[in-house]
Design an enzyme around this catalytic site. Structure first.
Site, PDB file in Angstrom:
ATOM      1  N   HIS A  60       0.838  -1.205   0.000  1.00  0.00           N
ATOM      2  CA  HIS A  60       0.000   0.000   0.000  1.00  0.00           C
ATOM      3  C   HIS A  60       0.874   1.258   0.000  1.00  0.00           C
ATOM      4  O   HIS A  60       0.818   2.074   0.918  1.00  0.00           O
ATOM      5  CB  HIS A  60      -0.918  -0.032   1.229  1.00  0.00           C
ATOM      6  N   ASP A  78      -3.420   7.034  -1.971  1.00  0.00           N
ATOM      7  CA  ASP A  78      -4.669   6.595  -2.602  1.00  0.00           C
ATOM      8  C   ASP A  78      -4.323   5.988  -3.959  1.00  0.00           C
ATOM      9  O   ASP A  78      -3.228   6.198  -4.487  1.00  0.00           O
ATOM     10  CB  ASP A  78      -5.626   7.771  -2.776  1.00  0.00           C
ATOM     11  N   GLY A  79      -5.261   5.237  -4.497  1.00  0.00           N
ATOM     12  CA  GLY A  79      -5.087   4.657  -5.823  1.00  0.00           C
ATOM     13  C   GLY A  79      -4.331   3.350  -5.839  1.00  0.00           C
ATOM     14  O   GLY A  79      -3.990   2.850  -6.912  1.00  0.00           O
ATOM     15  N   ASN A  80      -4.068   2.763  -4.680  1.00  0.00           N
ATOM     16  CA  ASN A  80      -3.256   1.551  -4.614  1.00  0.00           C
ATOM     17  C   ASN A  80      -3.888   0.360  -5.319  1.00  0.00           C
ATOM     18  O   ASN A  80      -3.198  -0.376  -6.018  1.00  0.00           O
ATOM     19  CB  ASN A  80      -2.948   1.199  -3.162  1.00  0.00           C
ATOM     20  N   GLY A  81      -5.200   0.158  -5.152  1.00  0.00           N
ATOM     21  CA  GLY A  81      -5.854  -0.965  -5.815  1.00  0.00           C
ATOM     22  C   GLY A  81      -5.817  -0.827  -7.321  1.00  0.00           C
ATOM     23  O   GLY A  81      -5.474  -1.768  -8.045  1.00  0.00           O
ATOM     24  N   ARG A  82      -6.163   0.356  -7.804  1.00  0.00           N
ATOM     25  CA  ARG A  82      -6.155   0.596  -9.252  1.00  0.00           C
ATOM     26  C   ARG A  82      -4.741   0.464  -9.808  1.00  0.00           C
ATOM     27  O   ARG A  82      -4.507  -0.182 -10.836  1.00  0.00           O
ATOM     28  CB  ARG A  82      -6.759   1.967  -9.567  1.00  0.00           C
ATOM     29  N   TYR A 132     -13.828  -9.002  -4.465  1.00  0.00           N
ATOM     30  CA  TYR A 132     -12.414  -8.667  -4.621  1.00  0.00           C
ATOM     31  C   TYR A 132     -11.719  -8.586  -3.261  1.00  0.00           C
ATOM     32  O   TYR A 132     -10.654  -9.194  -3.051  1.00  0.00           O
ATOM     33  CB  TYR A 132     -12.310  -7.344  -5.379  1.00  0.00           C
ATOM     34  N   SER A 179      -2.211  -1.234  -8.547  1.00  0.00           N
ATOM     35  CA  SER A 179      -1.721  -2.611  -8.490  1.00  0.00           C
ATOM     36  C   SER A 179      -2.434  -3.510  -9.499  1.00  0.00           C
ATOM     37  O   SER A 179      -1.828  -4.440 -10.038  1.00  0.00           O
ATOM     38  CB  SER A 179      -1.827  -3.180  -7.070  1.00  0.00           C
ATOM     39  N   ARG A 180      -3.712  -3.230  -9.795  1.00  0.00           N
ATOM     40  CA  ARG A 180      -4.400  -4.021 -10.823  1.00  0.00           C
ATOM     41  C   ARG A 180      -3.801  -3.746 -12.203  1.00  0.00           C
ATOM     42  O   ARG A 180      -3.562  -4.671 -12.984  1.00  0.00           O
ATOM     43  CB  ARG A 180      -5.908  -3.737 -10.806  1.00  0.00           C
TER      44      ARG A 180
END
Length: 195
Positions: free
Chosen positions: A131, A135-139, A174, A141-142
């Site tokens: 992490h 912000d934006g970590n999921g997007r 998810y 990393s995907r």
């Protein structure tokens, strides 16, 4: 997912002053405005050519990718977070853990330790676990996992795009898969990534 956001229901909610800290666009007033601006920035970033595995598996490239995805919206894009959060490693561990991840993934690639899809899913999971950004970590990393899959000769993941689920259910599926991966079982995350 086609929009990378897993958007939330509270789109009309006004952003607080804290939410706006570091925002580069003064016209953004609501969560929907923010989602739209971020989505436009991400779409622009995705217009570039996917990297090789060697190029992707570099902490500086990953930071640059975050900046290309969010740099038109947030002044802190590509900067490692400085605050302790309820997910992720301590801020002073981010750089070292990210380098360890990229080194591990380089070894996985060179030794063909995992099949390409599993390798990309494991990379995604570890990147989310670190992490690194505010912000934006999921997007991030995907997209990183998609790029890695492509570099290894596989198509990008679909991230639940073929499931007939509402956004909240999709997000729940998810997050459940990520939590299961936290306990050592990557299979639900891998299945979700290809669903």
């Amino acid at each position: 997912m086609s929009d990378w956001r897993f958007p939330q229901h509270d789109g009309h909610t006004p952003l607080s002053e804290e939410d706006r800290r570091g925002l580069l666009l003064s016209h953004i007033a609501t969560r929907d405005d923010l989602n739209d601006a971020e989505q436009r920035n991400i779409a622009k970033a995705l217009g570039r050519r996917p990297p090789t595995a060697e190029r992707l598996l570099d902490d500086m490239y990953l930071r640059g990718l975050h900046k290309s995805m969010f740099g038109e919206v947030w002044e802190w894009a590509d900067r490692y977070r400085q605050r302790v959060t309820n997910i992720g490693v301590a801020p002073n561990q981010i750089a070292a853990d990210l380098r360890m991840l990229t080194d591990d993934a380089k070894e996985w690639v060179s030794s063909e330790y995992f099949e390409p899809d599993e390798l990309a899913a494991r990379f995604h999971h570890r990147l989310v676990t670190i992490h690194p950004f505010a912000d934006g970590n999921g997007r991030h990393s995907r997209i990183s996992a998609d790029y890695l899959a492509q570099a290894l000769g596989r198509p990008p993941f679909t991230w639940g795009a073929h499931l007939d689920l509402a956004t909240d259910a999709l997000r729940h599926t998810y997050l459940t898969a990520l939590r299961t991966a936290d306990r050592g079982d990557i299979s639900p995350l891998l299945s979700f990534a290809r669903s």
